[in-house]
Design a protein around this motif. Structure first.
Motif, PDB file in Angstrom:
ATOM      1  N   ASN A  63       0.842  -1.193   0.000  1.00  0.00           N
ATOM      2  CA  ASN A  63       0.000   0.000   0.000  1.00  0.00           C
ATOM      3  C   ASN A  63       0.883   1.251   0.000  1.00  0.00           C
ATOM      4  O   ASN A  63       1.680   1.462   0.923  1.00  0.00           O
ATOM      5  N   ALA A  64       0.746   2.055  -1.025  1.00  0.00           N
ATOM      6  CA  ALA A  64       1.604   3.224  -1.192  1.00  0.00           C
ATOM      7  C   ALA A  64       1.436   4.225  -0.052  1.00  0.00           C
ATOM      8  O   ALA A  64       2.438   4.752   0.462  1.00  0.00           O
ATOM      9  N   ILE A  65       0.220   4.500   0.364  1.00  0.00           N
ATOM     10  CA  ILE A  65       0.000   5.489   1.425  1.00  0.00           C
ATOM     11  C   ILE A  65       0.631   5.027   2.732  1.00  0.00           C
ATOM     12  O   ILE A  65       1.272   5.813   3.446  1.00  0.00           O
ATOM     13  N   PHE A 124       5.595  14.035   1.687  1.00  0.00           N
ATOM     14  CA  PHE A 124       5.430  13.737   0.274  1.00  0.00           C
ATOM     15  C   PHE A 124       4.302  14.566  -0.322  1.00  0.00           C
ATOM     16  O   PHE A 124       3.280  14.807   0.331  1.00  0.00           O
ATOM     17  N   TYR A 125       4.517  14.995  -1.550  1.00  0.00           N
ATOM     18  CA  TYR A 125       3.457  15.528  -2.388  1.00  0.00           C
ATOM     19  C   TYR A 125       3.298  14.533  -3.529  1.00  0.00           C
ATOM     20  O   TYR A 125       4.296  14.110  -4.133  1.00  0.00           O
ATOM     21  N   LEU A 126       2.070  14.140  -3.806  1.00  0.00           N
ATOM     22  CA  LEU A 126       1.796  13.104  -4.799  1.00  0.00           C
ATOM     23  C   LEU A 126       1.048  13.689  -5.987  1.00  0.00           C
ATOM     24  O   LEU A 126       0.183  14.562  -5.818  1.00  0.00           O
ATOM     25  N   MET A 127       1.373  13.195  -7.171  1.00  0.00           N
ATOM     26  CA  MET A 127       0.736  13.680  -8.396  1.00  0.00           C
ATOM     27  C   MET A 127      -0.728  13.251  -8.434  1.00  0.00           C
ATOM     28  O   MET A 127      -1.061  12.096  -8.188  1.00  0.00           O
ATOM     29  N   GLU A 128      -1.568  14.226  -8.745  1.00  0.00           N
ATOM     30  CA  GLU A 128      -2.995  13.967  -8.922  1.00  0.00           C
ATOM     31  C   GLU A 128      -3.546  15.019  -9.872  1.00  0.00           C
ATOM     32  O   GLU A 128      -3.426  16.222  -9.613  1.00  0.00           O
ATOM     33  N   ASP A 129      -4.109  14.573 -10.979  1.00  0.00           N
ATOM     34  CA  ASP A 129      -4.712  15.477 -11.961  1.00  0.00           C
ATOM     35  C   ASP A 129      -3.773  16.601 -12.391  1.00  0.00           C
ATOM     36  O   ASP A 129      -4.160  17.763 -12.483  1.00  0.00           O
ATOM     37  N   GLY A 130      -2.503  16.250 -12.618  1.00  0.00           N
ATOM     38  CA  GLY A 130      -1.554  17.197 -13.171  1.00  0.00           C
ATOM     39  C   GLY A 130      -0.943  18.177 -12.190  1.00  0.00           C
ATOM     40  O   GLY A 130      -0.286  19.132 -12.608  1.00  0.00           O
ATOM     41  N   GLY A 151       0.549  14.778   0.583  1.00  0.00           N
ATOM     42  CA  GLY A 151       0.443  13.382   0.974  1.00  0.00           C
ATOM     43  C   GLY A 151       0.894  13.217   2.413  1.00  0.00           C
ATOM     44  O   GLY A 151       0.957  14.189   3.173  1.00  0.00           O
ATOM     45  N   PRO A 152       1.260  12.012   2.806  1.00  0.00           N
ATOM     46  CA  PRO A 152       1.714  11.763   4.176  1.00  0.00           C
ATOM     47  C   PRO A 152       2.922  12.622   4.528  1.00  0.00           C
ATOM     48  O   PRO A 152       3.838  12.787   3.726  1.00  0.00           O
TER      49      PRO A 152
END
Length: 160
Positions: free
Chosen positions: A31-33, A55-61, A66-67
């Motif tokens: 699980n990535a999260i 972390f900052y995770l890519m979502e919709d460009g 993130g966690p």
């Protein structure tokens, strides 16, 4: 016989031990999260003189929070904006000695003085970035960069 490893006076050996600890922490979890969460906690415990690890995770460009470990942070960062967006768009690590001298710096925590951002790229796809801030100028050096890049590479082996 099981031998407990402890940190030494060598920063390089300490980073190598950290990466071994990361592997032990994430190798049985896909699980990535969960893995990003434990990774940020591990780094926050290991690193001194830091005030934000996450972390900052890519979502919709765009990059989405993130966690992390630290004070509340900016939620969304466009690609190319600030240190995180710059590292993400270039897909290369950005190390900043003085964030106030970085054009377009996004100040989420006024206490932050220096920053390192490592992109997380798997099979050519940008998944996000590892972002670490410090309340000291010039906190991060070449060894930090090298070992944090190795940390991300280890983590990527256990992220689907």
């Amino acid at each position: 016989m099981f031998k407990v490893e402890t940190y030494s006076d060598s920063r390089e050996k300490n980073y190598d031990l950290l990466i071994k600890q990361l592997k032990a922490l994430v190798e049985d979890e896909k699980n990535a999260i969960a893995n990003f969460s434990n990774s940020s906690a591990l780094l926050n415990q290991f690193l001194d003189r830091v005030n934000w690890v996450g972390f900052y995770l890519m979502e919709d460009g765009e990059l989405v929070l993130g966690p992390f470990q630290g004070l509340p942070a900016c939620v969304r960062i466009p690609l190319g904006k600030g240190v995180c967006g710059t590292a993400a768009s270039k897909q290369e690590t950005v190390r900043v000695e003085d964030v106030h001298a970085f054009p377009g710096h996004i100040a989420c925590d006024a206490a932050s003085q220096s920053e390192i951002v490592v992109p997380i790229v798997k099979d050519g796809n940008l998944l996000g970035v590892l972002d670490i801030d410090s309340p000291e100028k010039n906190r991060f050096d070449e060894l930090d960069q090298q070992k944090l890049e190795e940390f991300v590479e280890m983590l990527l082996q256990y992220i689907d």
